[in-house]
Design a protein around this motif. Structure first.
Motif, PDB file in Angstrom:
ATOM      1  N   PHE A  11       0.992  -1.220   0.109  1.00 32.28           N
ATOM      2  CA  PHE A  11       0.074  -0.011  -0.099  1.00 32.28           C
ATOM      3  C   PHE A  11       1.049   1.427  -0.082  1.00 32.28           C
ATOM      4  CE2 PHE A  11      -2.652  -3.251   1.383  1.00 32.28           C
ATOM      5  CZ  PHE A  11      -3.919  -3.074   0.952  1.00 32.28           C
ATOM      6  N   ILE A  12       0.749   1.971  -1.012  1.00 38.24           N
ATOM      7  CA  ILE A  12       1.806   3.087  -1.510  1.00 38.24           C
ATOM      8  C   ILE A  12       0.922   4.302  -0.829  1.00 38.24           C
ATOM      9  CG2 ILE A  12       3.068   4.365  -2.939  1.00 38.24           C
ATOM     10  CD1 ILE A  12       3.202   2.193  -4.895  1.00 38.24           C
ATOM     11  N   ILE A  13       1.715   4.715   0.270  1.00 41.59           N
ATOM     12  CA  ILE A  13       0.935   6.141   0.896  1.00 41.59           C
ATOM     13  C   ILE A  13       1.657   7.281   0.314  1.00 41.59           C
ATOM     14  CG2 ILE A  13       0.436   7.184   3.074  1.00 41.59           C
ATOM     15  CD1 ILE A  13      -0.973   4.340   2.676  1.00 41.59           C
ATOM     16  N   GLU A  14       1.351   8.059  -0.494  1.00 48.77           N
ATOM     17  CA  GLU A  14       2.050   8.958  -1.218  1.00 48.77           C
ATOM     18  C   GLU A  14       1.250  10.351  -1.287  1.00 48.77           C
ATOM     19  OE1 GLU A  14       2.661   7.416  -5.179  1.00 48.77           O
ATOM     20  OE2 GLU A  14       0.358   7.176  -5.656  1.00 48.77           O
ATOM     21  N   ALA A  36       0.760  -7.020   4.839  1.00 47.94           N
ATOM     22  CA  ALA A  36       0.872  -6.255   3.852  1.00 47.94           C
ATOM     23  C   ALA A  36       1.970  -5.426   4.277  1.00 47.94           C
ATOM     24  CB  ALA A  36      -0.388  -5.231   3.512  1.00 47.94           C
ATOM     25  N   VAL A  37       2.807  -4.449   3.122  1.00 46.72           N
ATOM     26  CA  VAL A  37       3.784  -3.476   3.567  1.00 46.72           C
ATOM     27  C   VAL A  37       3.038  -2.233   3.276  1.00 46.72           C
ATOM     28  CG1 VAL A  37       5.862  -2.759   2.583  1.00 46.72           C
ATOM     29  CG2 VAL A  37       5.374  -5.183   2.873  1.00 46.72           C
ATOM     30  N   LEU A  38       3.524  -1.171   4.141  1.00 46.10           N
ATOM     31  CA  LEU A  38       3.095   0.347   3.784  1.00 46.10           C
ATOM     32  C   LEU A  38       4.335   0.776   3.151  1.00 46.10           C
ATOM     33  CD1 LEU A  38       1.516   1.127   7.237  1.00 46.10           C
ATOM     34  CD2 LEU A  38       0.221   0.531   5.146  1.00 46.10           C
ATOM     35  N   TRP A  39       4.359   1.505   2.142  1.00 44.70           N
ATOM     36  CA  TRP A  39       5.209   1.959   1.492  1.00 44.70           C
ATOM     37  C   TRP A  39       5.133   3.640   1.645  1.00 44.70           C
ATOM     38  CZ3 TRP A  39       6.811   1.225  -4.343  1.00 44.70           C
ATOM     39  CH2 TRP A  39       8.015   1.872  -4.740  1.00 44.70           C
ATOM     40  N   ALA A  40       6.007   4.158   2.338  1.00 42.71           N
ATOM     41  CA  ALA A  40       6.038   5.679   2.217  1.00 42.71           C
ATOM     42  C   ALA A  40       6.627   6.317   1.055  1.00 42.71           C
ATOM     43  CB  ALA A  40       6.929   6.151   3.558  1.00 42.71           C
ATOM     44  N   LEU A  45       5.026  12.251  -2.181  1.00 43.22           N
ATOM     45  CA  LEU A  45       4.702  13.321  -0.773  1.00 43.22           C
ATOM     46  C   LEU A  45       5.271  14.303  -0.963  1.00 43.22           C
ATOM     47  CD1 LEU A  45       5.209  10.377   1.904  1.00 43.22           C
ATOM     48  CD2 LEU A  45       3.046  11.526   1.391  1.00 43.22           C
ATOM     49  N   GLY A  46       6.506  14.310  -1.617  1.00 40.54           N
ATOM     50  CA  GLY A  46       7.267  15.862  -1.769  1.00 40.54           C
ATOM     51  C   GLY A  46       6.255  16.547  -2.681  1.00 40.54           C
ATOM     52  N   ALA A  47       5.688  16.008  -3.573  1.00 39.71           N
ATOM     53  CA  ALA A  47       4.765  16.806  -4.632  1.00 39.71           C
ATOM     54  C   ALA A  47       3.550  17.095  -3.676  1.00 39.71           C
ATOM     55  CB  ALA A  47       4.678  16.182  -5.775  1.00 39.71           C
ATOM     56  N   SER A  48       2.855  16.103  -3.010  1.00 39.69           N
ATOM     57  CA  SER A  48       1.715  16.339  -2.181  1.00 39.69           C
ATOM     58  C   SER A  48       2.005  17.706  -1.403  1.00 39.69           C
ATOM     59  CB  SER A  48       1.228  15.337  -1.657  1.00 39.69           C
ATOM     60  OG  SER A  48       0.251  15.432  -0.922  1.00 39.69           O
ATOM     61  N   TYR A  49       3.145  17.620  -0.734  1.00 41.97           N
ATOM     62  CA  TYR A  49       3.238  18.736   0.194  1.00 41.97           C
ATOM     63  C   TYR A  49       4.379  19.957  -0.505  1.00 41.97           C
ATOM     64  CZ  TYR A  49       1.506  15.561   3.880  1.00 41.97           C
ATOM     65  OH  TYR A  49       0.880  14.670   4.779  1.00 41.97           O
ATOM     66  N   ALA A  57       8.741  14.737   6.142  1.00 43.12           N
ATOM     67  CA  ALA A  57       9.278  13.940   7.414  1.00 43.12           C
ATOM     68  C   ALA A  57       8.328  13.482   8.247  1.00 43.12           C
ATOM     69  CB  ALA A  57      10.429  14.593   7.710  1.00 43.12           C
ATOM     70  N   ASN A  58       7.482  14.583   8.434  1.00 39.15           N
ATOM     71  CA  ASN A  58       6.280  14.362   9.534  1.00 39.15           C
ATOM     72  C   ASN A  58       5.296  13.210   8.966  1.00 39.15           C
ATOM     73  OD1 ASN A  58       7.279  16.105  11.417  1.00 39.15           O
ATOM     74  ND2 ASN A  58       6.090  17.759  10.572  1.00 39.15           N
ATOM     75  N   ALA A  59       5.173  13.259   7.576  1.00 39.64           N
ATOM     76  CA  ALA A  59       4.432  12.105   6.858  1.00 39.64           C
ATOM     77  C   ALA A  59       4.858  10.651   7.045  1.00 39.64           C
ATOM     78  CB  ALA A  59       4.013  12.590   5.518  1.00 39.64           C
ATOM     79  N   VAL A  60       6.322  10.670   6.706  1.00 37.08           N
ATOM     80  CA  VAL A  60       6.994   9.410   6.993  1.00 37.08           C
ATOM     81  C   VAL A  60       6.796   9.262   8.493  1.00 37.08           C
ATOM     82  CG1 VAL A  60       9.169   8.496   6.685  1.00 37.08           C
ATOM     83  CG2 VAL A  60       8.474   9.944   5.035  1.00 37.08           C
TER      84      VAL A  60
END
Length: 107
Positions: A11-14, A36-40, A45-49, A57-60
Motif C-alpha cells: 500500500f503506497i502512501i504518497e 501487507a507492506v506500507l510504502w512511504a 509525498l514531496g509533490a503533495s506537500y 518527514a512528518n508524513a513518513v
C-alpha cells in the motif's frame, strides 16, 4: 488473496489523504490479518506537500508509527537516517543502503 500466502500487497502512501488515513488503513489490514507492506512514497509525498521536506518527514513519521502500531513492515526510498528509521519500524529500503549507512545502523 492467495490462501497460501504467496502474495504480499503493498500500500503506497504518497499524498496528504493517504497520510491522513494511514492509521485506519493499517488498522483495517491488521484486523483482517492481511500481511501487507506500507510504502512511504517520499517522491510523491514531496509533490503533495509542495516540496516542504519537514512536512514530508512528518508524513513518513506518521506512516512508520502506523506500521509499528499495527505490526506492518514499512518500506522507504533510500537509506537516509537508516538507524533512526529502523528504530521507528522501517524494514525495507528501496534502492538499498550504502555500506556506510549499514555500518552506522550496526547491521
Amino acid at each position: 488473496m492467495d490462501p497460501n500466502g504467496n502474495l504480499v500487497p503493498w500500500f503506497i502512501i504518497e499524498n496528504k489523504l493517504g497520510v491522513a488515513n494511514v492509521r485506519e488503513i493499517a488498522r483495517a489490514l491488521s484486523a483482517r490479518n492481511v500481511g501487507a507492506v506500507l510504502w512511504a512514497g517520499t517522491g510523491d509525498l514531496g509533490a503533495s506537500y509542495n516540496n516542504d521536506q519537514a512536512a514530508v518527514a512528518n508524513a513518513v513519521d506518521a506512516i512508520l508509527a502506523a506500521g509499528k502500531e499495527f505490526g506492518l513492515p514499512v518500506a522507504l526510498n533510500g537509506s537516509a537516517n537508516l538507524k533512526q528509521r529502523m528504530e521507528q519500524g522501517a524494514r525495507i529500503f528501496m534502492g538499498g543502503a550504502s555500506a556506510a549507512a549499514r555500518r552506522e545502523a550496526g547491521r
